[in-house]
Design a protein around this motif. Sequence first.
Motif, PDB file in Angstrom:
ATOM      1  N   ASP A 151       0.822  -1.213   0.000  1.00 21.72           N
ATOM      2  CA  ASP A 151       0.000   0.000   0.000  1.00 21.72           C
ATOM      3  C   ASP A 151       0.857   1.264   0.000  1.00 21.72           C
ATOM      4  OD1 ASP A 151      -2.300  -1.543  -0.049  1.00 21.72           O
ATOM      5  OD2 ASP A 151      -2.529  -1.497   2.137  1.00 21.72           O
ATOM      6  N   SER A 152       1.844   1.322   0.879  1.00 22.83           N
ATOM      7  CA  SER A 152       2.685   2.521   0.933  1.00 22.83           C
ATOM      8  C   SER A 152       3.588   2.623  -0.298  1.00 22.83           C
ATOM      9  CB  SER A 152       3.517   2.550   2.213  1.00 22.83           C
ATOM     10  OG  SER A 152       4.385   1.445   2.276  1.00 22.83           O
TER      11      SER A 152
ATOM     12  N   ARG B 198      -3.822  -4.022  -8.903  1.00 23.35           N
ATOM     13  CA  ARG B 198      -2.783  -3.015  -9.152  1.00 23.35           C
ATOM     14  C   ARG B 198      -1.649  -3.535 -10.032  1.00 23.35           C
ATOM     15  NH1 ARG B 198      -2.000  -2.091  -2.780  1.00 23.35           N
ATOM     16  NH2 ARG B 198      -1.693  -4.321  -3.052  1.00 23.35           N
ATOM     17  N   HIS B 199      -1.766  -4.742 -10.548  1.00 19.47           N
ATOM     18  CA  HIS B 199      -0.666  -5.356 -11.292  1.00 19.47           C
ATOM     19  C   HIS B 199      -0.477  -4.663 -12.642  1.00 19.47           C
ATOM     20  CE1 HIS B 199       2.287  -8.222 -12.462  1.00 19.47           C
ATOM     21  NE2 HIS B 199       2.004  -9.056 -11.485  1.00 19.47           N
ATOM     22  N   PHE B 200       0.285  -3.598 -12.626  1.00 16.78           N
ATOM     23  CA  PHE B 200       0.476  -2.764 -13.806  1.00 16.78           C
ATOM     24  C   PHE B 200       1.180  -3.501 -14.936  1.00 16.78           C
ATOM     25  CE2 PHE B 200       3.513  -1.706 -10.468  1.00 16.78           C
ATOM     26  CZ  PHE B 200       4.730  -2.011 -11.062  1.00 16.78           C
TER      27      PHE B 200
ATOM     28  N   PHE C 291       2.835   1.566  -3.341  1.00 13.87           N
ATOM     29  CA  PHE C 291       1.994   2.041  -4.437  1.00 13.87           C
ATOM     30  C   PHE C 291       1.655   3.516  -4.284  1.00 13.87           C
ATOM     31  CE2 PHE C 291       1.073  -2.358  -5.746  1.00 13.87           C
ATOM     32  CZ  PHE C 291       1.216  -2.188  -7.117  1.00 13.87           C
ATOM     33  N   GLU C 292       1.405   3.935  -3.071  1.00 15.11           N
ATOM     34  CA  GLU C 292       1.108   5.353  -2.850  1.00 15.11           C
ATOM     35  C   GLU C 292       2.308   6.212  -3.247  1.00 15.11           C
ATOM     36  OE1 GLU C 292      -1.086   8.663  -2.140  1.00 15.11           O
ATOM     37  OE2 GLU C 292      -1.754   6.598  -2.338  1.00 15.11           O
ATOM     38  N   GLU C 293       3.488   5.793  -2.831  1.00 12.46           N
ATOM     39  CA  GLU C 293       4.694   6.535  -3.190  1.00 12.46           C
ATOM     40  C   GLU C 293       4.930   6.497  -4.699  1.00 12.46           C
ATOM     41  OE1 GLU C 293       9.442   6.690  -2.174  1.00 12.46           O
ATOM     42  OE2 GLU C 293       8.106   5.742  -0.733  1.00 12.46           O
ATOM     43  N   LEU C 294       4.665   5.370  -5.324  1.00 12.38           N
ATOM     44  CA  LEU C 294       4.826   5.251  -6.767  1.00 12.38           C
ATOM     45  C   LEU C 294       3.853   6.180  -7.491  1.00 12.38           C
ATOM     46  CD1 LEU C 294       6.236   3.789  -9.123  1.00 12.38           C
ATOM     47  CD2 LEU C 294       4.479   2.017  -8.943  1.00 12.38           C
ATOM     48  N   ARG C 295       2.638   6.251  -7.003  1.00 18.24           N
ATOM     49  CA  ARG C 295       1.608   7.062  -7.657  1.00 18.24           C
ATOM     50  C   ARG C 295       1.850   8.564  -7.495  1.00 18.24           C
ATOM     51  NH1 ARG C 295      -4.215   4.783  -6.221  1.00 18.24           N
ATOM     52  NH2 ARG C 295      -4.803   6.193  -7.887  1.00 18.24           N
ATOM     53  N   VAL C 296       2.309   8.994  -6.341  1.00 14.44           N
ATOM     54  CA  VAL C 296       2.459  10.438  -6.100  1.00 14.44           C
ATOM     55  C   VAL C 296       3.907  10.890  -6.067  1.00 14.44           C
ATOM     56  CG1 VAL C 296       0.264  10.577  -4.864  1.00 14.44           C
ATOM     57  CG2 VAL C 296       2.371  10.238  -3.570  1.00 14.44           C
TER      58      VAL C 296
END
Length: 185
Positions: free
Chosen positions: A32-33, A131-133, A35-40
């Motif tokens: 979760d963290s 979320r598997h991009f 992905f959050e860091e990756l997104r923002v």
Amino acid sequence: MRTRICALFSGLFLAVFAAFPALADQTDPRLDSLFEELRVGDAIRAEENVARIIEIWADSQSDTVDLLYQRAELSANNGAFDLSIALLDHIIGLAPNFAQSYALRGTVRLTQEDRAGAIEDFSRALELEPRHFLVRVTLAEILLAGGSKREAYEMFQKALEWNPHDENARDRARYLRREIDGQEI
């Protein structure tokens, strides 16, 4: 053309998964963290975050399954696709909620030009890990190869929601956006 696309994406997919050791599966709370860091976050840390996410995805939390998975990856990388499929079938029997086994089996099936089987496996991987991009990008390319530009565009967009730093996915989405411009999306 189809064979070239299959070879390109399955080779990329196999190389990405073989490059990272295992740590914990798609249920790991650390994701979760990340992905959050990756997104923002910025592009500087994106590559590191992607690597950590892939590491975590690749661990089934079972020593037996992890050993079989490593052998399935090795078999696939060495061109022993039938052996890899057999190992992955066994893994899925032992750990049916391990998303990465479906992702890898889908990749191997794509290499063997079993498009329907690959799509089925990729779809199951996404059910387990939305979320598997990497799976989303591969599915987008399959859709594009089949002439489904709008659906491919949407799949690239979903991949970019989770990994906005994927230059290839962004370029492909831009290209498709221009191709379907003027049509309702």
